[in-house]
Motif scaffolding. Structure first.
Motif, PDB file in Angstrom:
ATOM      1  N   ASP A   1       0.904  -1.456  -0.099  1.00 17.43           N
ATOM      2  CA  ASP A   1       0.028   0.028   0.049  1.00 17.43           C
ATOM      3  C   ASP A   1       0.817   1.308  -0.241  1.00 17.43           C
ATOM      4  O   ASP A   1       2.158   1.143   0.020  1.00 17.43           O
TER       5      ASP A   1
ATOM      6  N   GLY B   1      -3.381   0.287   5.065  1.00 16.91           N
ATOM      7  CA  GLY B   1      -4.376  -1.524   4.579  1.00 16.91           C
ATOM      8  C   GLY B   1      -3.798  -2.707   4.583  1.00 16.91           C
ATOM      9  O   GLY B   1      -3.069  -3.330   5.312  1.00 16.91           O
ATOM     10  N   GLU B   2      -4.351  -3.994   3.516  1.00 14.58           N
ATOM     11  CA  GLU B   2      -4.005  -5.174   4.255  1.00 14.58           C
ATOM     12  C   GLU B   2      -2.970  -5.704   4.240  1.00 14.58           C
ATOM     13  O   GLU B   2      -2.471  -5.835   4.777  1.00 14.58           O
TER      14      GLU B   2
ATOM     15  N   GLN C   1     -10.595  -9.818   1.586  1.00 14.84           N
ATOM     16  CA  GLN C   1     -10.946  -8.448   1.399  1.00 14.84           C
ATOM     17  C   GLN C   1     -10.383  -7.785   0.561  1.00 14.84           C
ATOM     18  O   GLN C   1     -10.873  -7.210   0.075  1.00 14.84           O
ATOM     19  N   ILE C   2      -9.044  -8.055  -0.013  1.00  8.86           N
ATOM     20  CA  ILE C   2      -8.279  -7.934  -0.681  1.00  8.86           C
ATOM     21  C   ILE C   2      -9.268  -7.516  -2.468  1.00  8.86           C
ATOM     22  O   ILE C   2      -9.221  -7.252  -3.426  1.00  8.86           O
TER      23      ILE C   2
ATOM     24  N   ASP D   1     -11.983  -6.005  -2.731  1.00  7.22           N
ATOM     25  CA  ASP D   1     -12.270  -4.150  -3.436  1.00  7.22           C
ATOM     26  C   ASP D   1     -11.263  -4.372  -4.376  1.00  7.22           C
ATOM     27  O   ASP D   1     -12.198  -3.174  -4.770  1.00  7.22           O
TER      28      ASP D   1
ATOM     29  N   ARG E   1     -14.289  -5.020  -7.454  1.00  6.84           N
ATOM     30  CA  ARG E   1     -15.867  -4.215  -7.298  1.00  6.84           C
ATOM     31  C   ARG E   1     -15.734  -3.261  -7.746  1.00  6.84           C
ATOM     32  O   ARG E   1     -15.225  -2.531  -8.574  1.00  6.84           O
TER      33      ARG E   1
ATOM     34  N   GLU F   1     -10.201   3.493 -10.736  1.00  4.69           N
ATOM     35  CA  GLU F   1     -10.301   2.297  -9.846  1.00  4.69           C
ATOM     36  C   GLU F   1     -11.302   1.752 -10.099  1.00  4.69           C
ATOM     37  O   GLU F   1     -11.328  -0.099 -10.101  1.00  4.69           O
TER      38      GLU F   1
ATOM     39  N   ARG G   1      -4.148  -2.053  -7.113  1.00  7.58           N
ATOM     40  CA  ARG G   1      -5.483  -2.632  -7.574  1.00  7.58           C
ATOM     41  C   ARG G   1      -5.989  -3.633  -8.685  1.00  7.58           C
ATOM     42  O   ARG G   1      -7.081  -3.520  -8.924  1.00  7.58           O
TER      43      ARG G   1
END
Length: 527
Positions: A250, A255-256, A342-343, A346, A349, A360, A390
């Motif tokens: 990140d 972030g994750e 979760q990543i 994200d 999406r 994004e 991303r």
């Protein structure tokens, strides 16, 4: 033969297929030597574009890209692309012309000390002041540029030397000198750290991709279900479709990926150097750190590895994998599963169909219409941050990001170089700021017969700078832009231009463009 003929024969011996550059009168002999050779000279519209082309060629192939300029302003225009290659560890050989030796001791037209100018941004550079040193100098330029860690080298050819006769001939090329196997006692120290760890984590850097160690890294991760986080330049070393991937580091500490590093009790960096990402943002805490690379780690208080394995990266990973398979050491394999979930949620999406376009929101469409081995070349700006963090990447060297120098303007010429270097589809993604810096290279691409897709995210702003200013002060200044009609601009070069207005139209346009054979520009207004 003339020195210029010898230089070109040396390029042929090195396997060079393209030389990118801008012609000048001081390189007349060299240009005609190129004409009569098997090397294709590609005249570009700006020397910076030519250097970026050589830079991306080197990144994708591992073979030094070659760029060419005249003296003075031609050489200074070349500097940025050469510096980009140097800091991104991309093999590149720059060749510049120079005036005759008889006038270099005094002030004269366009004369600069180009060798001195290039010294800080090259691994090695020299003036070819004698025709009998050309063969050795060219061989050394390629050997040094391609030796791990790769980078840029530079040769300056004065115009009078270029026309002088020589009886020397090209030196034979040799197999590249490689870094050795890891030392046994150093490996034992690493194994000891693994034995005491419960949550080891791997960080894949540029070197994991550059040295071809991706397969060994994937095998190590699979052997004991180790999570892998990539730097921007390590994307694709482990497929982001693999359950072991936590994608990319990140830009901050919330972030994750950052959370995973904070929870890890052993961090093994693979082919990483601190120019890729600041380890001060990792939150290493009390985790032990192992540095696996061909060179020692930079001295930095935020990155002081407990063990440094200075050896061939792939052979080191193989040794660790063999040991992991043979011993009964076990790790917690569930601690990062929620972070991975979760990543994935994200990055996959997509926005509502009626929502305004965002970078994004567009990236999932990119991923859907591009094959796993298609190449995305990213320019620099706010879109680069989104792409780096991303855009799921499945194969090494399929997401090219300028990171060490982080130079705007690389995408359009970089896309040209990628299209010449690979057999897959190529997408050059850029913002409106970076696009117009080297948009003239569209003409070069059309003239050469390239076919790739240029995507321009338009926000009429130097968006990343605005974001940072607003974060710091609540307002921005000096960042606003205006743009021409980019569809009309593209069409003026004979390029198909599109400006989709809906999510469905965007998907259809990108699918047709990426899968097509011609040059296409897609303008996407973003918020």
């Amino acid at each position: 033969m003339r020195a210029s003929d010898l230089l070109v024969e040396c390029l042929e011996r090195e396997g060079v297929e393209h030389v990118f550059g801008v012609p000048g009168e001081e390189m007349e002999d060299l240009l005609f030597s190129l004409r009569d050779s098997g090397v294709t000279f590609v005249p570009v519209r700006h020397e910076q574009g030519g250097a970026f082309m050589a830079d991306v060629h080197g990144r994708l192939t591992g073979e030094a890209g070659v760029c060419l300029s005249t003296l003075g302003p031609g050489a200074t225009n070349l500097l940025t692309g050469v510096a980009d290659a140097h800091l991104d560890k991309s093999p590149l050989v720059a060749i510049t012309a120079q005036g005759g030796l008889e006038r270099l001791h005094k002030e004269s037209h366009q004369a600069l000390d180009v060798v001195e100018l290039f010294a800080p941004i090259t691994k090695w550079n020299t003036q070819l002041n004698d025709p009998d040193i050309v063969h050795e100098s060219v061989r050394k330029a390629f050997k040094v540029a391609q030796y791990e860690k790769p980078g840029a080298t530079h040769l300056e050819l004065p115009e009078d030397v270029a026309g002088e006769e020589t009886e020397t001939r090209p030196l034979p090329t040799r197999e590249r000198v490689s870094v050795g196997a890891p030392e046994a006692d150093v490996l034992e120290r690493v194994k000891s750290l693994f034995r005491g760890a419960e949550r080891p984590l791997l960080i894949a850097g540029n070197g994991a991709v550059r040295t071809g160690a991706a397969s060994q890294l994937r095998e190590l991760a699979a052997a004991k279900d180790l999570p892998v986080v990539s730097t921007y330049m390590g994307k694709g070393a482990v497929s982001d479709d693999d359950d072991h991937s936590l994608m990319t580091l990140d830009s901050g500490d919330d972030g994750e990926a950052a959370s995973a590093i904070e929870q890890a009790d052993l961090v093994v960096t693979v082919g990483y150097d601190i120019a890729e990402h600041d380890p001060a943002e990792w939150g290493l805490g009390d985790a032990a750190v192992v540095h696996v690379d061909s060179e020692p780690a930079e001295v930095y208080e935020a990155y002081t590895p407990d063990v440094e394995v200075i050896a061939d990266v792939g052979r080191t990973l193989e040794a660790l994998t063999d040991w992991c398979v043979d011993v009964a050491v076990e790790f917690d394999v569930d601690w990062y599963a929620d972070l991975r979930e979760q990543i994935v949620a994200d990055v996959s999406r997509e926005p509502a169909p009626e929502a305004p376009f965002t970078v994004e929101g567009v990236l999932p469409v990119f991923r859907d219409v591009m094959a796993d081995d298609d190449v995305l070349v990213s320019d620099v700006g706010s879109h680069k941050m989104a792409i780096a963090q991303r855009f799921p990447t499945y194969e090494s060297n399929t997401c090219i990001v300028s990171n060490g120098l982080a130079s705007m303007g690389i995408a359009v010429p970089g896309g040209l170089a990628a299209d010449l270097a690979v057999d897959t589809n190529v997408v050059a993604a850029t913002g409106d700021g970076g696009f117009l810096m080297n948009a003239a290279e569209i003409e070069t691409a059309m003239r050469v017969g390239c076919g790739y897709t240029i995507v321009v995210f338009v926000d009429d702003d130097y968006g990343l700078i605005s974001e940072k200013q607003e974060d710091h002060t609540g307002e921005s200044f000096g960042t606003k832009l205006t743009n021409p009609d980019l569809v009309t601009f593209a069409e003026s070069f004979g390029v198909d231009g599109y400006r989709p207005e809906s999510a469905a139209e965007l998907r259809a346009v990108l699918a047709d463009a990426v899968g097509g054979d011609g040059m296409t520009l897609v303008e996407i207004p973003v918020e």
